[in-house]
Design a protein around this motif. Structure first.
Motif, short mmCIF file in Angstrom:
data_model
loop_
_atom_site.label_atom_id
_atom_site.label_comp_id
_atom_site.label_asym_id
_atom_site.label_seq_id
_atom_site.Cartn_x
_atom_site.Cartn_y
_atom_site.Cartn_z
N ILE A 23 30.48 -85.50 69.20
CA ILE A 23 31.13 -86.30 68.31
C ILE A 23 30.26 -88.19 67.80
O ILE A 23 30.90 -88.14 69.37
N CYS A 24 30.29 -88.57 67.17
CA CYS A 24 30.76 -90.01 67.42
C CYS A 24 31.31 -90.41 66.06
O CYS A 24 31.73 -89.85 64.67
N GLY A 25 31.04 -92.05 66.10
CA GLY A 25 31.81 -92.24 64.88
C GLY A 25 31.60 -93.92 65.28
O GLY A 25 30.87 -94.88 66.27
N CYS A 26 31.06 -94.49 63.79
CA CYS A 26 30.61 -95.98 63.75
C CYS A 26 31.21 -97.12 62.38
O CYS A 26 31.84 -96.82 61.67
N VAL A 27 30.34 -98.26 63.27
CA VAL A 27 31.34 -98.51 61.82
C VAL A 27 30.25 -99.80 60.85
O VAL A 27 29.23 -99.92 61.88
N ASP A 28 30.95 -100.66 60.27
CA ASP A 28 30.16 -102.26 60.17
C ASP A 28 28.62 -102.02 60.00
O ASP A 28 27.51 -102.72 59.56
N GLU A 29 28.17 -100.44 59.29
CA GLU A 29 26.83 -100.01 58.58
C GLU A 29 27.06 -98.77 57.67
O GLU A 29 27.55 -98.03 58.27
N GLN A 30 25.90 -99.15 56.96
CA GLN A 30 26.51 -97.97 55.87
C GLN A 30 24.95 -97.47 56.29
O GLN A 30 24.65 -96.57 56.51
N GLU A 31 26.51 -96.02 55.88
CA GLU A 31 26.12 -94.35 56.61
C GLU A 31 25.59 -94.07 57.49
O GLU A 31 24.57 -93.82 58.14
N CYS A 32 25.89 -95.65 58.12
CA CYS A 32 25.76 -94.92 59.93
C CYS A 32 25.93 -93.44 60.32
O CYS A 32 25.54 -93.25 62.16
N ASN A 33 26.32 -93.00 60.10
CA ASN A 33 26.76 -91.64 60.88
C ASN A 33 25.72 -90.41 59.99
O ASN A 33 26.20 -89.31 60.26
N ASP A 34 24.67 -91.12 59.53
CA ASP A 34 23.54 -90.26 59.55
C ASP A 34 22.32 -90.01 60.13
O ASP A 34 22.11 -88.92 60.48
N LYS A 35 21.90 -91.10 60.87
CA LYS A 35 21.17 -91.04 62.23
C LYS A 35 22.42 -90.86 63.94
O LYS A 35 22.82 -91.58 63.74
N LEU A 36 22.10 -89.53 63.90
CA LEU A 36 22.74 -89.09 64.91
C LEU A 36 21.89 -89.77 66.51
O LEU A 36 20.87 -88.94 66.64
N ILE A 37 22.34 -90.19 67.49
CA ILE A 37 21.58 -90.38 68.29
C ILE A 37 21.91 -89.72 69.33
O ILE A 37 23.56 -89.74 69.94
N PHE A 38 21.90 -89.05 70.30
CA PHE A 38 22.05 -88.44 71.50
C PHE A 38 21.74 -88.83 73.15
O PHE A 38 20.52 -89.86 72.85
N GLU A 39 22.45 -89.20 74.36
CA GLU A 39 21.88 -89.67 74.90
C GLU A 39 21.42 -88.99 75.69
O GLU A 39 20.95 -88.11 76.10
N ASN A 40 20.96 -89.70 76.42
CA ASN A 40 19.99 -88.97 78.03
C ASN A 40 18.59 -88.53 77.24
O ASN A 40 17.98 -87.32 77.84
N HIS A 41 18.67 -88.62 76.11
CA HIS A 41 17.41 -88.11 74.86
C HIS A 41 17.46 -86.95 75.00
O HIS A 41 16.06 -86.15 75.25
N THR A 42 18.16 -86.25 74.94
CA THR A 42 18.77 -84.90 75.46
C THR A 42 20.07 -84.80 73.62
O THR A 42 20.63 -84.74 74.04
N ASN A 43 19.42 -83.62 72.67
CA ASN A 43 19.89 -83.51 72.09
C ASN A 43 20.36 -82.11 71.19
O ASN A 43 19.62 -80.90 72.10
N GLY A 44 21.02 -81.57 71.16
CA GLY A 44 21.50 -80.19 70.94
C GLY A 44 20.50 -79.80 70.19
O GLY A 44 20.29 -78.00 70.38
N TYR A 45 19.80 -79.48 69.38
CA TYR A 45 18.74 -79.14 68.42
C TYR A 45 18.05 -78.78 69.76
O TYR A 45 16.82 -77.83 69.83
N SER A 46 17.22 -79.82 70.40
CA SER A 46 16.08 -79.05 71.34
C SER A 46 16.74 -78.17 72.82
O SER A 46 15.94 -77.65 72.72
#
Length: 434
Positions: A126-149
Motif C-alpha cells: 500500500i502507498c499514499g501520496c499528495v501534491d501531485e496529480q495522479e501520483c498514485n499511478d506510478k508505483l515505486i518499490f523499495e530496494n528495487h524489488t517489486n511484486g511483479y518481479s
C-alpha cells in the motif's frame, strides 16, 4: 409615446445596481469554489486493474481519474497478489482512517512508495501520496524489488528447474558410467599386472588361476618344518640369480633375471634371500609386503615370496622390483640435487610415509596403519631423479587395534633381533636394496 424603460428611471437604476451586485456575488462564489477545487488532489480511481511493469517501476494501468471531495484526502494505491495474480486498486482516501484494516504509511510525499503490509490473504502493498496529480499511478518499490518481479521469479524458478533437469541427469549418468569404466579398467590392469609379475608366460597362456594365486601367495606357516609341500606354489618363478649386491647379518640381496618368455627375454628383479634359520625374519617382512593396502608409488614394489630347497639348504626369498640407482645415501654422495629435484624427491618420500601411517588408502578403503620404525637414507631407494621408494620393512609393525600392549612390545623385541649388526660394513646394504 411609449413608457420609459424601467432601468432608465431612478427606480430602474436601483434594479440595475442590484443585478450587478448579484452577478458579482455569483462570480466571487464560483471563484472560491474553483480555488477550493484546486487544493484537492487529482487521483487515479479504479477498483481493479492489472499493473504494467517496466524494469523497476510499475504503473496502475488505470484510465480513470477524479478530484478528491475533501482537500485532506490523499491518493492511495493498493497492490494485491494472490494465487499468482496481481490486481491494483486506486482511490482517494482519508489517511486518518484505516482502509481494509490497514493504515496508509508515509503519505506526506509526492511519490507513491509501496510498503509491504502483513496479511493472511496473500501479499499486500500500500502507498499514499499528495501534491501531485495522479501520483498514485506510478508505483515505486523499495530496494528495487517489486511484486511483479517476485511473481516472475516464482514462475522462472520451476521453468528453469525443469529445463535443467534433463542435462543434469545426463551429466550424472555420464559421470557414473565413466567412474565404473575407470574402476573396471583398474581392476583388469591390477589382475593383469599380478598375473604378469607372479607367473611365467606359459602359465599365463594356460590360464591356471589357482596356480597363479598360489604363486603370488606367501607361505605363512608357524615354522619351517611345518611348511608342507602342498602349501608351496605349484611352480616356482623362473629366476636366475645374477649378482649379489649386498649382504647382511640375516639376508643377502641379489640382482636376478626373471624370464618372461622362452625367447630369452627377462626382467631384472631384486631377490632378498633368508637362510633357513631366519624364517621368522622372512615371515615378518613378507606379512607386511603381502598387505594389498601397502601398494603405493613411494613404497618398494613387491612381487612375491617363495621358499626353495629342502632341509638345511632351504631358503626363503622375497622378490621385489630392482632399482639400479641404489639407496639414497649412496646416491647423494655421488650427485648434487637441484632445489626443485630435492623438493620432488622429498615429497615422494613424505607421500610414502603418509600412506603407511594413514587409516585409509588413496581410494578411501580402510587399511591398518603401518609403522616403519627404521626410516633412514639407507632404507630409501632412488627410483628416478625425482622419486624415492621406502624399503626394508624388517622391523615394521602393523598397528592393528586388536593387538594389546604386550603384543606390540613382543613384536618390537622380535623385530629388533633381526636388525643387521652395525659392526659389519655391508649391514645396511641389503636392507637398502631389498
Amino acid at each position: 409615446m411609449p413608457p420609459p424603460t424601467p432601468w432608465l428611471t431612478s427606480s430602474g437604476g436601483k434594479a440595475r445596481d442590484e443585478g450587478v451586485n448579484y452577478y458579482r456575488r455569483s462570480t466571487s462564489q464560483a471563484s472560491c469554489s474553483a480555488r477550493r477545487s484546486l487544493k484537492t488532489n487529482l487521483c487515479k480511481w479504479c477498483d481493479s486493474t492489472a499493473p504494467a511493469c517496466e524494469e523497476k517501476v510499475c504503473y496502475s494501468n488505470c484510465n480513470l481519474n477524479s478530484y478528491c471531495e475533501d482537500p485532506y484526502e490523499i491518493c492511495v494505491a493498493i497492490w494485491r497478489q494472490d494465487n499468482e495474480s496481481i490486481r491494483i486498486s486506486t482511490l482517494c482516501h482519508n489517511p486518518q482512517r484505516p482502509i481494509e484494516n490497514l493504515m496508509v504509511p508515509n503519505y506526506n510525499t509526492s511519490r507513491c512508495v509501496m510498503s509491504h503490509q502483513p496479511s493472511e490473504d496473500g501479499i499486500i502493498y500500500i502507498c499514499g501520496c499528495v501534491d501531485e496529480q495522479e501520483c498514485n499511478d506510478k508505483l515505486i518499490f523499495e530496494n528495487h524489488t517489486n511484486g511483479y518481479s517476485m511473481l516472475q521469479s516464482k514462475e522462472v524458478i520451476p521453468v528453469a528447474a525443469i529445463s535443467l533437469l534433463p542435462p543434469l541427469l545426463v551429466a550424472v549418468m555420464i559421470t557414473v558410467i565413466f567412474y565404473l569404466c575407470r574402476t573396471q579398467k583398474r581392476r583388469k590392469r591390477a589382475k593383469a599386472w599380478a598375473g604378469k609379475q607372479g607367473q611365467p608366460p606359459a602359465l599365463l597362456e594356460q590360464g591356471k588361476a589357482t596356480e597363479r594365486e598360489e604363486k603370488l601367495s606367501v607361505l605363512m606357516d608357524e615354522s619351517p618344518a611345518g611348511t608342507s609341500a602342498g602349501r608351496r606354489p605349484a611352480e616356482l618363478l623362473p629366476i636366475e640369480l645374477d649378482e649379489m649386491v649386498g649382504k647382511g647379518q640375516f639376508a643377502e640381496v641379489w640382482r636376478a633375471k626373471l624370464s618372461r618368455s622362452h625367447s630369452g627375454q627377462y626382467e631384472t628383479v631384486a631377490v632378498k634371500i633368508f637362510p633357513c634359520e631366519e624364517y621368522s625374519s622372512w615371515k615378518n617382512e613378507s606379512q607386511i609386503f603381502t598387505d594389498s593396502s601397502l601398494r603405493h608409488d613411494s613404497v618398494l614394489q613387491f612381487l612375491t615370496a617363495e621358499d626353495r630347497g629342502a632341509g638345511p639348504r632351504r631358503e626363503y626369498w622375497l622378490i621385489t622390483a630392482y632399482h639400479s640407482r641404489g639407496n639414497l645415501k649412496d646416491y647423494l654422495s655421488r650427485h648434487v640435487l637441484s632445489w626443485m629435484d630435492l623438493q620432488k624427491m622429498a615429497g615422494s618420500l613424505v607421500s610414502g610415509v603418509a600412506h603407511l601411517h594413514s587409516d585409509y588408502t588413496a581410494c578411501g578403503r580402510p587399511k591398518i596403519p603401518i609403522a616403519h620404525r627404521d626410516i633412514k637414507s639407507t632404507n630409501v631407494l632412488v627410483k628416478n631423479e625425482q622419486e624415492c621408494v621406502l624399503c626394508d620393512f624388517g622391523i615394521a609393525i602393523r598397528l592393528d587395534p586388536s593387538l594389546t600392549v604386550d603384543d606390540f612390545a613382543n613384536s618390537g623385541q622380535a623385530s629388533m633381533s633381526c636388525q643387521p649388526s652395525l659392526e659389519e660394513p655391508f649391514a645396511a646394504t641389503p636392507t637398502s636394496r631389498g
